[in-house]
Design a protein around this motif. Structure first.
Motif, PDB file in Angstrom:
ATOM      1  N   SER A   1       2.757   2.609  -0.766  1.00  8.76           N
ATOM      2  CA  SER A   1       2.381   1.867  -1.968  1.00  8.76           C
ATOM      3  C   SER A   1       0.894   2.062  -2.274  1.00  8.76           C
ATOM      4  O   SER A   1       0.508   2.295  -3.429  1.00  8.76           O
ATOM      5  CB  SER A   1       2.696   0.384  -1.772  1.00  8.76           C
ATOM      6  OG  SER A   1       2.249  -0.373  -2.871  1.00  8.76           O
ATOM      7  N   ASN A   2       0.057   1.989  -1.252  1.00  9.49           N
ATOM      8  CA  ASN A   2      -1.381   2.189  -1.442  1.00  9.49           C
ATOM      9  C   ASN A   2      -1.688   3.605  -1.918  1.00  9.49           C
ATOM     10  O   ASN A   2      -2.559   3.808  -2.785  1.00  9.49           O
ATOM     11  CB  ASN A   2      -2.127   1.929  -0.144  1.00  9.49           C
ATOM     12  CG  ASN A   2      -1.949   0.518   0.387  1.00  9.49           C
ATOM     13  OD1 ASN A   2      -1.830   0.321   1.599  1.00  9.49           O
ATOM     14  ND2 ASN A   2      -1.902  -0.479  -0.492  1.00  9.49           N
ATOM     15  N   LEU A   3      -0.985   4.589  -1.391  1.00  6.66           N
ATOM     16  CA  LEU A   3      -1.218   5.980  -1.787  1.00  6.66           C
ATOM     17  C   LEU A   3      -0.766   6.227  -3.219  1.00  6.66           C
ATOM     18  O   LEU A   3      -1.391   7.005  -3.963  1.00  6.66           O
ATOM     19  CB  LEU A   3      -0.505   6.934  -0.830  1.00  6.66           C
ATOM     20  CG  LEU A   3      -1.018   6.927   0.611  1.00  6.66           C
ATOM     21  CD1 LEU A   3      -0.233   7.920   1.458  1.00  6.66           C
ATOM     22  CD2 LEU A   3      -2.506   7.254   0.662  1.00  6.66           C
ATOM     23  N   GLN A   4       0.310   5.585  -3.619  1.00  5.69           N
ATOM     24  CA  GLN A   4       0.764   5.737  -5.014  1.00  5.69           C
ATOM     25  C   GLN A   4      -0.260   5.147  -5.983  1.00  5.69           C
ATOM     26  O   GLN A   4      -0.482   5.683  -7.074  1.00  5.69           O
ATOM     27  CB  GLN A   4       2.129   5.071  -5.184  1.00  5.69           C
ATOM     28  CG  GLN A   4       3.258   5.867  -4.542  1.00  5.69           C
ATOM     29  CD  GLN A   4       4.574   5.121  -4.518  1.00  5.69           C
ATOM     30  OE1 GLN A   4       4.602   3.882  -4.508  1.00  5.69           O
ATOM     31  NE2 GLN A   4       5.683   5.858  -4.482  1.00  5.69           N
ATOM     32  N   GLU A   5      -0.905   4.062  -5.565  1.00  4.51           N
ATOM     33  CA  GLU A   5      -1.985   3.502  -6.382  1.00  4.51           C
ATOM     34  C   GLU A   5      -3.119   4.497  -6.550  1.00  4.51           C
ATOM     35  O   GLU A   5      -3.678   4.651  -7.645  1.00  4.51           O
ATOM     36  CB  GLU A   5      -2.507   2.214  -5.734  1.00  4.51           C
ATOM     37  CG  GLU A   5      -1.526   1.054  -5.729  1.00  4.51           C
ATOM     38  CD  GLU A   5      -1.981  -0.105  -4.843  1.00  4.51           C
ATOM     39  OE1 GLU A   5      -1.331  -1.151  -4.884  1.00  4.51           O
ATOM     40  OE2 GLU A   5      -2.976   0.054  -4.114  1.00  4.51           O
ATOM     41  N   ALA A   6      -3.457   5.176  -5.456  1.00  4.75           N
ATOM     42  CA  ALA A   6      -4.532   6.165  -5.518  1.00  4.75           C
ATOM     43  C   ALA A   6      -4.132   7.372  -6.358  1.00  4.75           C
ATOM     44  O   ALA A   6      -4.925   7.890  -7.150  1.00  4.75           O
ATOM     45  CB  ALA A   6      -4.909   6.605  -4.104  1.00  4.75           C
ATOM     46  N   LYS A   7      -2.890   7.817  -6.199  1.00  9.21           N
ATOM     47  CA  LYS A   7      -2.418   8.982  -6.963  1.00  9.21           C
ATOM     48  C   LYS A   7      -2.403   8.684  -8.453  1.00  9.21           C
ATOM     49  O   LYS A   7      -2.721   9.550  -9.282  1.00  9.21           O
ATOM     50  CB  LYS A   7      -1.027   9.380  -6.484  1.00  9.21           C
ATOM     51  CG  LYS A   7      -0.486  10.656  -7.139  1.00  9.21           C
ATOM     52  CD  LYS A   7       0.864  11.031  -6.551  1.00  9.21           C
ATOM     53  CE  LYS A   7       1.432  12.254  -7.243  1.00  9.21           C
ATOM     54  NZ  LYS A   7       0.611  13.460  -7.018  1.00  9.21           N
ATOM     55  N   ALA A   8      -2.057   7.458  -8.812  1.00  8.30           N
ATOM     56  CA  ALA A   8      -2.017   7.074 -10.229  1.00  8.30           C
ATOM     57  C   ALA A   8      -3.396   7.142 -10.874  1.00  8.30           C
ATOM     58  O   ALA A   8      -3.508   7.247 -12.098  1.00  8.30           O
ATOM     59  CB  ALA A   8      -1.449   5.657 -10.366  1.00  8.30           C
ATOM     60  N   ARG A   9      -4.459   7.086 -10.055  1.00  2.00           N
ATOM     61  CA  ARG A   9      -5.838   7.186 -10.568  1.00  2.00           C
ATOM     62  C   ARG A   9      -6.384   8.606 -10.460  1.00  2.00           C
ATOM     63  O   ARG A   9      -7.583   8.825 -10.606  1.00  2.00           O
ATOM     64  CB  ARG A   9      -6.768   6.245  -9.791  1.00  2.00           C
ATOM     65  CG  ARG A   9      -6.801   4.823 -10.360  1.00  2.00           C
ATOM     66  CD  ARG A   9      -5.587   4.019  -9.972  1.00  2.00           C
ATOM     67  NE  ARG A   9      -5.611   2.653 -10.499  1.00  2.00           N
ATOM     68  CZ  ARG A   9      -4.598   1.816 -10.364  1.00  2.00           C
ATOM     69  NH1 ARG A   9      -3.488   2.192  -9.728  1.00  2.00           N
ATOM     70  NH2 ARG A   9      -4.677   0.598 -10.878  1.00  2.00           N
ATOM     71  N   GLY A  10      -5.513   9.564 -10.170  1.00  2.00           N
ATOM     72  CA  GLY A  10      -5.934  10.956 -10.116  1.00  2.00           C
ATOM     73  C   GLY A  10      -6.301  11.443  -8.742  1.00  2.00           C
ATOM     74  O   GLY A  10      -6.749  12.588  -8.579  1.00  2.00           O
ATOM     75  N   GLY A  11      -6.173  10.607  -7.724  1.00  2.00           N
ATOM     76  CA  GLY A  11      -6.554  11.009  -6.377  1.00  2.00           C
ATOM     77  C   GLY A  11      -5.655  12.114  -5.829  1.00  2.00           C
ATOM     78  O   GLY A  11      -4.444  12.146  -6.101  1.00  2.00           O
ATOM     79  N   ARG A  12      -6.260  13.017  -5.061  1.00  2.00           N
ATOM     80  CA  ARG A  12      -5.515  14.093  -4.404  1.00  2.00           C
ATOM     81  C   ARG A  12      -5.150  13.604  -3.001  1.00  2.00           C
ATOM     82  O   ARG A  12      -6.023  13.418  -2.156  1.00  2.00           O
ATOM     83  CB  ARG A  12      -6.342  15.370  -4.350  1.00  2.00           C
ATOM     84  CG  ARG A  12      -6.777  15.843  -5.721  1.00  2.00           C
ATOM     85  CD  ARG A  12      -7.605  17.122  -5.644  1.00  2.00           C
ATOM     86  NE  ARG A  12      -6.793  18.276  -5.238  1.00  2.00           N
ATOM     87  CZ  ARG A  12      -7.262  19.525  -5.146  1.00  2.00           C
ATOM     88  NH1 ARG A  12      -8.542  19.770  -5.412  1.00  2.00           N
ATOM     89  NH2 ARG A  12      -6.458  20.512  -4.798  1.00  2.00           N
ATOM     90  N   ILE A  13      -3.869  13.375  -2.759  1.00  2.00           N
ATOM     91  CA  ILE A  13      -3.413  12.743  -1.534  1.00  2.00           C
ATOM     92  C   ILE A  13      -3.119  13.796  -0.475  1.00  2.00           C
ATOM     93  O   ILE A  13      -2.338  14.732  -0.684  1.00  2.00           O
ATOM     94  CB  ILE A  13      -2.154  11.893  -1.786  1.00  2.00           C
ATOM     95  CG1 ILE A  13      -2.364  10.936  -2.976  1.00  2.00           C
ATOM     96  CG2 ILE A  13      -1.784  11.135  -0.522  1.00  2.00           C
ATOM     97  CD1 ILE A  13      -3.523   9.989  -2.822  1.00  2.00           C
ATOM     98  N   LEU A  14      -3.748  13.630   0.677  1.00  2.00           N
ATOM     99  CA  LEU A  14      -3.551  14.489   1.836  1.00  2.00           C
ATOM    100  C   LEU A  14      -3.106  13.589   2.977  1.00  2.00           C
ATOM    101  O   LEU A  14      -3.772  12.594   3.269  1.00  2.00           O
ATOM    102  CB  LEU A  14      -4.845  15.206   2.219  1.00  2.00           C
ATOM    103  CG  LEU A  14      -5.634  15.854   1.063  1.00  2.00           C
ATOM    104  CD1 LEU A  14      -6.968  16.386   1.568  1.00  2.00           C
ATOM    105  CD2 LEU A  14      -4.823  16.977   0.417  1.00  2.00           C
ATOM    106  N   ALA A  15      -1.983  13.925   3.616  1.00  2.00           N
ATOM    107  CA  ALA A  15      -1.408  12.980   4.570  1.00  2.00           C
ATOM    108  C   ALA A  15      -1.123  13.627   5.916  1.00  2.00           C
ATOM    109  O   ALA A  15      -0.575  14.732   5.990  1.00  2.00           O
ATOM    110  CB  ALA A  15      -0.118  12.385   4.016  1.00  2.00           C
TER     111      ALA A  15
END
Length: 609
Positions: free
Chosen positions: A531-545
């Protein structure tokens, strides 16, 4: 912080000292120098700014001779890293090298200048040479001049001195900074640590605080603070330590030490395991673990993050209250301590000045001292009630890697043992956790073979100016470790946050230029993390996991890059994910072209405040 060495012997001193300085360079590499007693009894000296290659070139241009000498590799505190500020400092008939900080140097300097002394450097260390030379001019012998000089100094120091016209004489002292004597055949040595002296002799003596010593090629006389001749134990070091400091074909010491994670963890756990019962055994402590009211943990840097993981384990498994603070804060915050409490201190070197300060404060407040150390014969080791060693071997790269996971291994074993002693877990659960911990070395080998995925992630991070690391629960300290490693060796700004805190401020930083690195095993609050990562992705963040197989299946479409780690018990996840984030920092550093083993402004062992 700085590294010092000295020799009084029968062979050319410069090659011996230079090789010792190479082994000490992890302690500082802003400048270096060597001084010897030449053939006519005069002090000869060569210094250079920068790393030891610069000193090597200077020595080739201006060779110096002699069988008695001192050397120094510097991490700058007082004064810029210039040749003029490099050690050894020479004044009149004395040359000095110093590790530490002379806290009353301003007062001493003003006193000396009033008597006509002219200072040539910006360092606090130069006052030591001026003091000693002043006492010589008043008619003191070198031994008397040294004793009177040491009596005037306040602060933390390890010092080595040589004197013009006194070939074969080497004088050293320590107060708050380590110094060891090495006993050879017709030669004696001084060194900041055993690693410096390992190829020269395996017979070492560690000076106590306030001790000073007079060495000749045939003898060592040690005096305590009161000026009384004392005996300190001579210990025989394990054979082969010197052989452990080569790169063994790796590009950097850090790369080699990353690949030593499995051995460091495995050896550390094997040392703690009772082979008959396959349970962990701990050193005896002067208190009862079952009735322990609280543990106070303190450390610095990566060791502090290990302590944060330890707190989580001790509180969740053993139901034991834990207080933790970085050593530089705890020693001055001076919190109230419970009756018969336990202090748990963590350090790679066992010489960290702030952690030593905490040890002394807590000891004065009747806390039993248990230390987790990679050097059990260090100052912290000698001052502790008990030590649990990490068998990580020498760690040369400034950025800590294998020592960190070895510390986690010890903390995991400690948490299991304390939890069982307190009745918080039963024997079956203790056996399950022990088996999971003992499986980590094999899983670590798997992670180290997965470089390709880390390298793909590194390409994204290397382009960034700012990076956010996110974790939850016991993985939050691993996010902090990842951010620290990235800052240390790549010079990219990185911060770590609990993933649940993202929406409370840090989310405002996120756009397409800010990678978000998630420590996300599927077994630890994973739904919250997604859920936290989806919030970041919605703001344009590039998610690396960093995740596992189950996590990777759910992160498709959310994460741009994933590194899939072996499945593991959530208890052992911190050890495995720590290796992965350290690998990421290393791969980014390669892409950035930074100095991996010796990053700017840093030193391995921080022996000053």
């Amino acid at each position: 912080m700085c590294g010092i060495c000295g020799v009084a012997g029968h062979k050319p001193a410069v090659p011996i000292i230079f090789d010792a300085l190479k082994r000490l360079e992890y302690r500082g590499y802003d400048s270096a120098g060597i001084a010897t007693i030449g053939p006519k009894g005069q002090i000869e000296r060569v210094r250079a700014a920068g790393k030891l290659d610069h000193l090597k070139a200077a020595l080739a241009e201006t060779p110096i001779q002699g069988t008695t000498g001192i050397g120094h590799t510097r991490w700058a505190t007082h004064g810029e890293p210039t040749a003029n500020n490099a050690h050894p400092h020479k004044v009149g008939d004395v040359a000095v090298v110093h590790n530490g900080i002379i806290e009353n140097y301003a007062e001493l300097k003003a006193e000396l200048e009033a008597k006509g002394a002219v200072f040539q450097s910006q360092t606090d260390s130069e006052v030591v040479a001026h003091l000693a030379d002043g006492f010589l001019k008043q008619g003191a012998t070198p031994e008397e001049a040294a004793r009177q000089t040491f009596a005037r100094l306040e602060g933390a120091y390890a010092i080595a001195m040589i004197f013009e016209g006194h070939d074969g004489l080497l004088i050293g002292a320590r107060h708050g900074a380590p110094l060891a004597i090495g006993y050879g055949e017709g030669e004696m040595f001084l060194g900041s640590d055993s690693l410096a002296l390992a190829p020269l002799t395996n017979r070492l003596c560690y000076l106590d605080d306030g001790d000073w010593c007079v060495l000749t090629p045939q003898s060592a006389v040690i005096y305590n603070r009161a000026g009384q001749v004392v005996e300190r134990p001579i210990k025989t070091q394990p054979a082969g330590q010197a052989a452990q400091i080569g790169k063994d074909g790796y590009r950097h010491f850090m790369e080699k030490e990353l690949h030593e994670h499995p051995a460091a963890i495995g050896q550390t756990l094997a040392n703690l395991t009772d082979q008959a019962t396959q349970s962990f055994k701990l050193p005896a402590l002067p208190l009862d673990l079952a009735t322990l009211p609280r543990i106070t943990i303190s450390a610095c840097g990566s060791a502090y993050y290990a302590g944060l993981v330890g707190r989580y384990w001790l509180e969740s498994l053993a139901r034991l209250p834990v207080d933790i603070d970085v050593a530089s804060e705890l020693r001055y915050r001076q919190p109230h301590q419970p009756d018969r409490g336990l202090a748990l201190l963590i350090s790679q070197s066992g010489e960290t000045a702030d952690t030593l300060g905490v040890l002394r404060y807590l000891k004065d407040h009747d806390q039993a001292i248990l230390s987790i150390l990679n050097v059990d014969h260090s100052t912290m080791g000698r001052d502790s009630d008990a030590v649990i060693p990490t068998l990580a071997g020498p760690e040369i790269s400034v950025a800590s890697t294998k020592a960190f996971t070895a510390q986690l291994a010890v903390l995991g074993a400690l948490a299991i043992t304390v939890a069982q002693a307190r009745g918080a877990i039963d024997a079956k659960r203790a056996a399950e956790l022990t088996k999971a911990l003992q499986a980590v070395p094999h899983k670590a080998v798997e992670i180290l073979g997965g470089e390709a995925g880390v390298q793909a992630m590194a390409k994204v991070v290397a382009e960034a100016r700012d990076v956010l690391f996110l974790g939850r629960g016991v993985c939050m300290p691993i996010a902090q470790e990842g951010a620290l490693k990235l800052k240390e060796i790549t010079y990219i700004h990185a911060e770590a946050y609990p993933a649940g805190e993202l929406k409370h401020g840090p989310i405002s930083l996120i756009d397409k230029t800010v990678p978000v690195v998630a420590i996300a095993p599927s077994t630890i609050l994973f739904d919250k993390v997604i859920s936290n990562l989806q919030e970041a992705k919605a703001r344009g963040g590039r998610i690396l996991a960093f995740t596992d197989k189950a996590g990777a299946a759910q992160l498709k479409g959310v994460a741009e890059h994933m590194v899939v780690l072996p499945d593991s018990d959530p208890f052992t996840a911190p050890l495995l994910y720590a290796i992965a984030v350290q690998m990421l920092a290393y791969e980014v550093a390669l892409l950035k072209g930074t100095d991996v083993d010796q990053p700017r402004n840093l030193a391995k062992s921080v022996t000053v405040e």
